[in-house]
Design a protein around this motif. Structure first.
Motif, PDB file in Angstrom:
ATOM      1  N   VAL A  97       0.848  -1.186   0.000  1.00 37.13           N
ATOM      2  CA  VAL A  97       0.000   0.000   0.000  1.00 37.13           C
ATOM      3  C   VAL A  97       0.887   1.241   0.000  1.00 37.13           C
ATOM      4  O   VAL A  97       1.824   1.349   0.784  1.00 37.13           O
ATOM      5  CB  VAL A  97      -0.923   0.008   1.245  1.00 37.13           C
ATOM      6  N   GLU A  98       0.592   2.132  -0.912  1.00 38.47           N
ATOM      7  CA  GLU A  98       1.350   3.376  -1.030  1.00 38.47           C
ATOM      8  C   GLU A  98       0.369   4.520  -1.159  1.00 38.47           C
ATOM      9  O   GLU A  98      -0.636   4.401  -1.853  1.00 38.47           O
ATOM     10  CB  GLU A  98       2.210   3.328  -2.305  1.00 38.47           C
ATOM     11  N   VAL A  99       0.631   5.632  -0.501  1.00 35.45           N
ATOM     12  CA  VAL A  99      -0.211   6.808  -0.641  1.00 35.45           C
ATOM     13  C   VAL A  99       0.374   7.626  -1.783  1.00 35.45           C
ATOM     14  O   VAL A  99       1.277   8.421  -1.590  1.00 35.45           O
ATOM     15  CB  VAL A  99      -0.252   7.630   0.672  1.00 35.45           C
ATOM     16  N   ASP A 100      -0.150   7.374  -2.971  1.00 34.72           N
ATOM     17  CA  ASP A 100       0.419   8.045  -4.131  1.00 34.72           C
ATOM     18  C   ASP A 100      -0.442   9.193  -4.642  1.00 34.72           C
ATOM     19  O   ASP A 100      -0.206   9.712  -5.714  1.00 34.72           O
ATOM     20  CB  ASP A 100       0.716   7.054  -5.249  1.00 34.72           C
ATOM     21  N   VAL A 101      -1.440   9.599  -3.875  1.00 35.13           N
ATOM     22  CA  VAL A 101      -2.259  10.743  -4.258  1.00 35.13           C
ATOM     23  C   VAL A 101      -1.376  11.981  -4.353  1.00 35.13           C
ATOM     24  O   VAL A 101      -1.441  12.738  -5.319  1.00 35.13           O
ATOM     25  CB  VAL A 101      -3.404  10.959  -3.238  1.00 35.13           C
ATOM     26  N   LEU A 102      -0.532  12.173  -3.373  1.00 32.45           N
ATOM     27  CA  LEU A 102       0.388  13.305  -3.360  1.00 32.45           C
ATOM     28  C   LEU A 102       1.498  13.110  -4.388  1.00 32.45           C
ATOM     29  O   LEU A 102       1.870  14.051  -5.092  1.00 32.45           O
ATOM     30  CB  LEU A 102       1.002  13.465  -1.957  1.00 32.45           C
ATOM     31  N   LYS A 103       1.983  11.892  -4.500  1.00 32.51           N
ATOM     32  CA  LYS A 103       3.105  11.608  -5.401  1.00 32.51           C
ATOM     33  C   LYS A 103       2.778  11.898  -6.861  1.00 32.51           C
ATOM     34  O   LYS A 103       3.626  12.344  -7.620  1.00 32.51           O
ATOM     35  CB  LYS A 103       3.502  10.139  -5.269  1.00 32.51           C
ATOM     36  N   ARG A 104       1.546  11.638  -7.260  1.00 35.53           N
ATOM     37  CA  ARG A 104       1.156  11.814  -8.659  1.00 35.53           C
ATOM     38  C   ARG A 104       1.261  13.251  -9.139  1.00 35.53           C
ATOM     39  O   ARG A 104       1.512  13.480 -10.308  1.00 35.53           O
ATOM     40  CB  ARG A 104      -0.266  11.314  -8.896  1.00 35.53           C
ATOM     41  N   VAL A 105       1.034  14.195  -8.257  1.00 38.31           N
ATOM     42  CA  VAL A 105       1.041  15.610  -8.670  1.00 38.31           C
ATOM     43  C   VAL A 105       2.429  16.243  -8.580  1.00 38.31           C
ATOM     44  O   VAL A 105       2.605  17.385  -8.981  1.00 38.31           O
ATOM     45  CB  VAL A 105       0.030  16.437  -7.846  1.00 38.31           C
ATOM     46  N   LEU A 106       3.405  15.498  -8.065  1.00 39.63           N
ATOM     47  CA  LEU A 106       4.750  16.038  -7.912  1.00 39.63           C
ATOM     48  C   LEU A 106       5.601  15.760  -9.147  1.00 39.63           C
ATOM     49  O   LEU A 106       5.350  14.816  -9.890  1.00 39.63           O
ATOM     50  CB  LEU A 106       5.425  15.413  -6.685  1.00 39.63           C
ATOM     51  N   ARG A 108       9.105  14.525 -11.022  1.00 36.93           N
ATOM     52  CA  ARG A 108       9.882  13.306 -10.790  1.00 36.93           C
ATOM     53  C   ARG A 108      10.948  13.537  -9.727  1.00 36.93           C
ATOM     54  O   ARG A 108      11.239  12.650  -8.932  1.00 36.93           O
ATOM     55  CB  ARG A 108      10.502  12.835 -12.105  1.00 36.93           C
ATOM     56  N   ARG A 109      11.545  14.700  -9.718  1.00 36.84           N
ATOM     57  CA  ARG A 109      12.560  15.038  -8.712  1.00 36.84           C
ATOM     58  C   ARG A 109      11.951  15.030  -7.317  1.00 36.84           C
ATOM     59  O   ARG A 109      12.500  14.444  -6.390  1.00 36.84           O
ATOM     60  CB  ARG A 109      13.180  16.396  -9.024  1.00 36.84           C
ATOM     61  N   LYS A 110      10.795  15.655  -7.172  1.00 36.60           N
ATOM     62  CA  LYS A 110      10.140  15.707  -5.856  1.00 36.60           C
ATOM     63  C   LYS A 110       9.647  14.320  -5.440  1.00 36.60           C
ATOM     64  O   LYS A 110       9.643  13.995  -4.259  1.00 36.60           O
ATOM     65  CB  LYS A 110       9.011  16.726  -5.875  1.00 36.60           C
ATOM     66  N   GLN A 111       9.244  13.518  -6.406  1.00 37.09           N
ATOM     67  CA  GLN A 111       8.859  12.137  -6.088  1.00 37.09           C
ATOM     68  C   GLN A 111      10.049  11.367  -5.525  1.00 37.09           C
ATOM     69  O   GLN A 111       9.898  10.619  -4.559  1.00 37.09           O
ATOM     70  CB  GLN A 111       8.342  11.431  -7.344  1.00 37.09           C
ATOM     71  N   ALA A 112      11.213  11.571  -6.138  1.00 36.68           N
ATOM     72  CA  ALA A 112      12.424  10.890  -5.670  1.00 36.68           C
ATOM     73  C   ALA A 112      12.798  11.368  -4.266  1.00 36.68           C
ATOM     74  O   ALA A 112      13.167  10.551  -3.406  1.00 36.68           O
ATOM     75  CB  ALA A 112      13.573  11.124  -6.635  1.00 36.68           C
ATOM     76  N   VAL A 113      12.681  12.673  -4.028  1.00 37.43           N
ATOM     77  CA  VAL A 113      12.980  13.214  -2.691  1.00 37.43           C
ATOM     78  C   VAL A 113      12.011  12.631  -1.669  1.00 37.43           C
ATOM     79  O   VAL A 113      12.415  12.213  -0.580  1.00 37.43           O
ATOM     80  CB  VAL A 113      12.930  14.765  -2.691  1.00 37.43           C
TER      81      VAL A 113
END
Length: 190
Positions: A97-106, A108-113
């Motif tokens: 389970v991953e909370v990717d709601v926030l991740k999707r709007v970031l 790629r750099r911010k996703q990696a951070v």
């Protein structure tokens, strides 16, 4: 490392890798992926074995009027081993389970951070506890010769040793994920 300039220099040094170092990191990540892929494919059929044992136990209830003495303990142990040993395989395939709601709007750099921070804040303490307490759990069981309480006294320490094996596999897979996130950060900053 308080000023933004010092932080920028640290980041530059961190991502200033040679081509051969990048290749080595990629090779390490691929080797870890291959290990967990192979291990997952080896362990996955354990569900079929568990199913056969359960069917045998059910058949014994109807045909012989009583269940077997060993099937419940064996299936419980095998399912525990299956669950623990498949965790790294699931991590490799992003099946947790991953909370990717926030991740999707970031970006790629911010996703990696975010991925790196998530592993630092949540994973490191978890895996440290799993390894520390898992080893103590296994060691105590092994030293006492712990067995099950059923009609058939089966040794418990092998299944408790699975906790350590699973922890190492999960740690390795997390290392591969961190390598990829670090490379993503590097690509975005270069």
């Amino acid at each position: 490392m308080g000023s933004p300039c010092e932080l920028a220099e640290f980041t530059d040094d961190l991502f200033d890798l040679t081509y051969s170092e990048i290749l080595i990191m990629n090779a390490i990540a691929r080797a870890i992926d291959a290990l967990n892929e192979g291990f997952g494919r080896l362990i996955a059929p354990l569900l079929a074995v568990i199913t056969i044992i359960v069917i045998y136990d059910i058949a014994m209830r109807f045909l012989a009027g009583r269940p077997s003495d060993w099937a419940f303990d064996i299936t419980k142990m095998l399912f525990g081993a299956h669950f623990m040993l498949m965790a790294a395989y699931a991590l490799r395939h992003h099946a947790h389970v991953e909370v990717d709601v926030l991740k999707r709007v970031l970006s790629r750099r911010k996703q990696a951070v975010l991925e790196l921070l998530g592993y630092l804040v949540f994973f490191v303490p978890f895996i440290w506890l799993m390894i520390t307490f898992g080893w103590a759990f296994f060691e105590r069981s092994f030293s006492r010769g712990e067995t099950t309480y059923g009609m058939v006294s089966l040794p418990v320490y092998p299944i408790k040793g699975v906790i350590m094996v699973a922890a190492v596999l999960i740690l390795l897979q997390a290392t591969a994920i961190v390598i990829r996130a670090t490379q993503q950060l590097r690509e975005e900053t270069v």
